[in-house]
Scaffold this motif. Structure first.
Motif, PDB file in Angstrom:
ATOM      1  N   GLU A   1      10.867  -0.091 -22.594  1.00  0.00           N
ATOM      2  CA  GLU A   1       9.933   0.224 -21.510  1.00  0.00           C
ATOM      3  C   GLU A   1      10.435   1.452 -20.758  1.00  0.00           C
ATOM      4  N   PRO A   2       9.599   2.471 -20.595  1.00  0.00           N
ATOM      5  CA  PRO A   2      10.036   3.693 -19.903  1.00  0.00           C
ATOM      6  C   PRO A   2      10.440   3.416 -18.451  1.00  0.00           C
ATOM      7  N   VAL A   3      11.371   4.215 -17.965  1.00  0.00           N
ATOM      8  CA  VAL A   3      11.898   4.025 -16.612  1.00  0.00           C
ATOM      9  C   VAL A   3      10.791   4.022 -15.570  1.00  0.00           C
ATOM     10  N   HIS A   4       9.858   4.957 -15.664  1.00  0.00           N
ATOM     11  CA  HIS A   4       8.828   5.050 -14.630  1.00  0.00           C
ATOM     12  C   HIS A   4       7.827   3.906 -14.713  1.00  0.00           C
ATOM     13  N   ARG A   5       7.649   3.336 -15.901  1.00  0.00           N
ATOM     14  CA  ARG A   5       6.837   2.118 -16.004  1.00  0.00           C
ATOM     15  C   ARG A   5       7.526   0.976 -15.257  1.00  0.00           C
ATOM     16  N   ILE A   6       8.841   0.903 -15.379  1.00  0.00           N
ATOM     17  CA  ILE A   6       9.601  -0.128 -14.674  1.00  0.00           C
ATOM     18  C   ILE A   6       9.446   0.053 -13.166  1.00  0.00           C
ATOM     19  N   PHE A   7       9.508   1.289 -12.706  1.00  0.00           N
ATOM     20  CA  PHE A   7       9.372   1.566 -11.268  1.00  0.00           C
ATOM     21  C   PHE A   7       7.935   1.355 -10.783  1.00  0.00           C
ATOM     22  N   GLY A   8       6.962   1.598 -11.671  1.00  0.00           N
ATOM     23  CA  GLY A   8       5.557   1.456 -11.297  1.00  0.00           C
ATOM     24  C   GLY A   8       4.930   2.705 -10.744  1.00  0.00           C
ATOM     25  N   PHE A   9       5.628   3.829 -10.797  1.00  0.00           N
ATOM     26  CA  PHE A   9       5.073   5.087 -10.297  1.00  0.00           C
ATOM     27  C   PHE A   9       5.772   6.247 -10.987  1.00  0.00           C
ATOM     28  N   ARG A  10       5.169   7.429 -10.873  1.00  0.00           N
ATOM     29  CA  ARG A  10       5.803   8.646 -11.365  1.00  0.00           C
ATOM     30  C   ARG A  10       5.409   9.812 -10.473  1.00  0.00           C
ATOM     31  N   GLU A  11       6.335  10.735 -10.286  1.00  0.00           N
ATOM     32  CA  GLU A  11       6.037  11.966  -9.551  1.00  0.00           C
ATOM     33  C   GLU A  11       5.302  12.932 -10.474  1.00  0.00           C
ATOM     34  N   PHE A  12       4.260  13.564  -9.938  1.00  0.00           N
ATOM     35  CA  PHE A  12       3.520  14.561 -10.702  1.00  0.00           C
ATOM     36  C   PHE A  12       3.042  15.636  -9.741  1.00  0.00           C
ATOM     37  N   TYR A  13       3.453  16.841  -9.960  1.00  0.00           N
ATOM     38  CA  TYR A  13       3.065  17.998  -9.142  1.00  0.00           C
ATOM     39  C   TYR A  13       3.280  17.723  -7.646  1.00  0.00           C
ATOM     40  N   GLY A  14       4.396  17.078  -7.341  1.00  0.00           N
ATOM     41  CA  GLY A  14       4.733  16.796  -5.953  1.00  0.00           C
ATOM     42  C   GLY A  14       4.078  15.570  -5.361  1.00  0.00           C
ATOM     43  N   LEU A  15       3.285  14.861  -6.161  1.00  0.00           N
ATOM     44  CA  LEU A  15       2.612  13.657  -5.694  1.00  0.00           C
ATOM     45  C   LEU A  15       3.258  12.427  -6.321  1.00  0.00           C
ATOM     46  N   ARG A  16       3.344  11.360  -5.551  1.00  0.00           N
ATOM     47  CA  ARG A  16       3.810  10.082  -6.105  1.00  0.00           C
ATOM     48  C   ARG A  16       2.578   9.299  -6.541  1.00  0.00           C
ATOM     49  N   LEU A  17       2.497   9.016  -7.833  1.00  0.00           N
ATOM     50  CA  LEU A  17       1.324   8.370  -8.403  1.00  0.00           C
ATOM     51  C   LEU A  17       1.690   7.006  -8.975  1.00  0.00           C
ATOM     52  N   SER A  18       0.977   5.975  -8.529  1.00  0.00           N
ATOM     53  CA  SER A  18       1.170   4.634  -9.079  1.00  0.00           C
ATOM     54  C   SER A  18       0.635   4.576 -10.505  1.00  0.00           C
ATOM     55  N   LEU A  19       1.279   3.763 -11.332  1.00  0.00           N
ATOM     56  CA  LEU A  19       0.853   3.549 -12.703  1.00  0.00           C
ATOM     57  C   LEU A  19       0.279   2.141 -12.841  1.00  0.00           C
ATOM     58  N   SER A  20      -0.550   1.936 -13.840  1.00  0.00           N
ATOM     59  CA  SER A  20      -1.050   0.604 -14.155  1.00  0.00           C
ATOM     60  C   SER A  20      -1.163   0.481 -15.668  1.00  0.00           C
ATOM     61  N   ALA A  21      -1.514  -0.704 -16.127  1.00  0.00           N
ATOM     62  CA  ALA A  21      -1.512  -0.974 -17.567  1.00  0.00           C
ATOM     63  C   ALA A  21      -2.447  -0.051 -18.336  1.00  0.00           C
ATOM     64  N   GLU A  22      -3.536   0.395 -17.711  1.00  0.00           N
ATOM     65  CA  GLU A  22      -4.529   1.188 -18.434  1.00  0.00           C
ATOM     66  C   GLU A  22      -4.512   2.663 -18.036  1.00  0.00           C
ATOM     67  N   THR A  23      -3.401   3.125 -17.457  1.00  0.00           N
ATOM     68  CA  THR A  23      -3.269   4.549 -17.163  1.00  0.00           C
ATOM     69  C   THR A  23      -2.149   5.148 -17.995  1.00  0.00           C
ATOM     70  N   LEU A  24      -2.394   6.342 -18.495  1.00  0.00           N
ATOM     71  CA  LEU A  24      -1.358   7.109 -19.160  1.00  0.00           C
ATOM     72  C   LEU A  24      -0.331   7.530 -18.113  1.00  0.00           C
ATOM     73  N   GLU A  25       0.930   7.517 -18.476  1.00  0.00           N
ATOM     74  CA  GLU A  25       1.953   8.018 -17.565  1.00  0.00           C
ATOM     75  C   GLU A  25       1.874   9.541 -17.532  1.00  0.00           C
ATOM     76  N   PRO A  26       1.553  10.137 -16.374  1.00  0.00           N
ATOM     77  CA  PRO A  26       1.428  11.606 -16.334  1.00  0.00           C
ATOM     78  C   PRO A  26       2.766  12.267 -16.635  1.00  0.00           C
ATOM     79  N   ARG A  27       2.715  13.304 -17.464  1.00  0.00           N
ATOM     80  CA  ARG A  27       3.942  13.951 -17.916  1.00  0.00           C
ATOM     81  C   ARG A  27       3.993  15.403 -17.482  1.00  0.00           C
ATOM     82  N   PRO A  28       5.186  15.971 -17.415  1.00  0.00           N
ATOM     83  CA  PRO A  28       5.318  17.359 -16.961  1.00  0.00           C
ATOM     84  C   PRO A  28       4.485  18.360 -17.753  1.00  0.00           C
ATOM     85  N   ASP A  29       4.252  18.099 -19.062  1.00  0.00           N
ATOM     86  CA  ASP A  29       3.437  19.019 -19.862  1.00  0.00           C
ATOM     87  C   ASP A  29       2.066  19.239 -19.237  1.00  0.00           C
TER      88      ASP A  29
END
Length: 289
Positions: free
Chosen positions: A73-101
């Motif tokens: 399980e990816p680290v940010h999935r464990i945390f439940g959020f990921r930073e993207f373009y300076g924003l903290r974004l919550s993740l859920s089962a049906e969302t792609l984890e936003p990536r730096p690309d």
């Protein structure tokens, strides 16, 4: 670790050793991320106060997180959020984890959004397959006069995107729409953006377990050749573009020629392309011929 209590330094060492497995490239980094997250400590504290005692609930939380990470399980999935373009974004089962690309797509579109605002006083953005809302919300965070509609077929994703908008103070300029691509979209937009599914069915089976088992399949599966979503977007985009508007899409690194040909056949010409930080083709922007 066996003991209920642990020092910060000891827990970091234990986590690093547990994560020293073949599929984790940087166990020291991931160990630090996990321990700092669950203990609310910093790297500075780890250096200056490694003997800081940590209570049993924190030790247990770190142990559980390490078990999950060792199950791929990816680290940010464990945390439940990921930073993207300076924003903290919550993740859920049906969302792609936003990536730096995908930040390359934001960078490519931002000048167009700003130019549109200067020209007409505002900018209407349509984000197809919005997921966490990452692309739309990043654009809104940079341009106060823009507004966006996030489209997704997943109710779970739309709820997550709406929550992310609210948590970042952008809810008054962001709306959600449940739709299968353009099916229920009405009206015109200055900018249509999308990071659609673009993995071919053959490639899906070859993805790392971190992606294959934890990102939603619907957000990855681009059909037999990985290009199905681009055909739908190209076919209907012209019906929803305001005069002078554009369509910007993220692509896989081998897809530039194929995606360009799809849009050209729909009377949309390529006028800008950009690469990601690794130097791979990543973003294409089209306008009406």
């Amino acid at each position: 670790m066996a003991e209920a209590h642990a020092s910060l330094g000891a827990l970091l060492g234990h986590a690093r050793r547990r994560l020293s497995v073949s599929f984790i490239e940087d166990p020291a980094l991931e160990a630090r991320m996990i321990v700092e997250h669950f203990s609310s400590t910093s790297r500075k504290e780890a250096i200056s106060n490694p003997d800081m005692p940590l209570p049993p609930p924190i030790v247990a939380a770190v142990a559980s997180a390490l078990d999950r990470r060792l199950n791929h399980e990816p680290v940010h999935r464990i945390f439940g959020f990921r930073e993207f373009y300076g924003l903290r974004l919550s993740l859920s089962a049906e969302t792609l984890e936003p990536r730096p690309d995908t930040e390359a797509l934001v960078e490519a579109v931002l000048p167009i959004v700003r130019k549109t605002v200067l020209s007409v006083g505002g900018c209407r953005i349509l984000d197809l397959g919005t997921g966490t809302g990452a692309i739309a919300l990043a654009l809104l965070s940079e341009v106060a006069q823009a507004e966006a509609t996030g489209v997704d077929i997943s109710v779970d994703a739309l709820e997550t995107a709406a929550r992310n908008a609210a948590e970042n103070g952008l809810e008054f300029r962001f709306t959600t729409l449940c739709s299968d691509w353009f099916a229920d979209v009405s009206g015109g937009y200055h900018v249509i953006v999308s990071n659609p599914p673009y993995i071919s069915q053959q490639e899906l089976a070859e993805l790392d377990p971190e992606v294959r088992h934890f990102d939603p399949l619907r957000a990855l599966d681009g059909g037999n050749d990985g290009l199905d979503a681009y055909r739908v977007i190209a076919r209907d985009a012209g019906l929803h573009l305001l005069p002078g508007g554009c369509v910007a899409v993220e692509i896989g690194h081998t897809q530039k020629e194929d995606v360009t040909a799809i849009f050209e056949r729909a009377d949309l010409r390529l006028f800008a392309a950009s690469k990601d930080l690794a130097g791979s083709d990543r973003t294409l922007i089209f306008e009406m011929k």
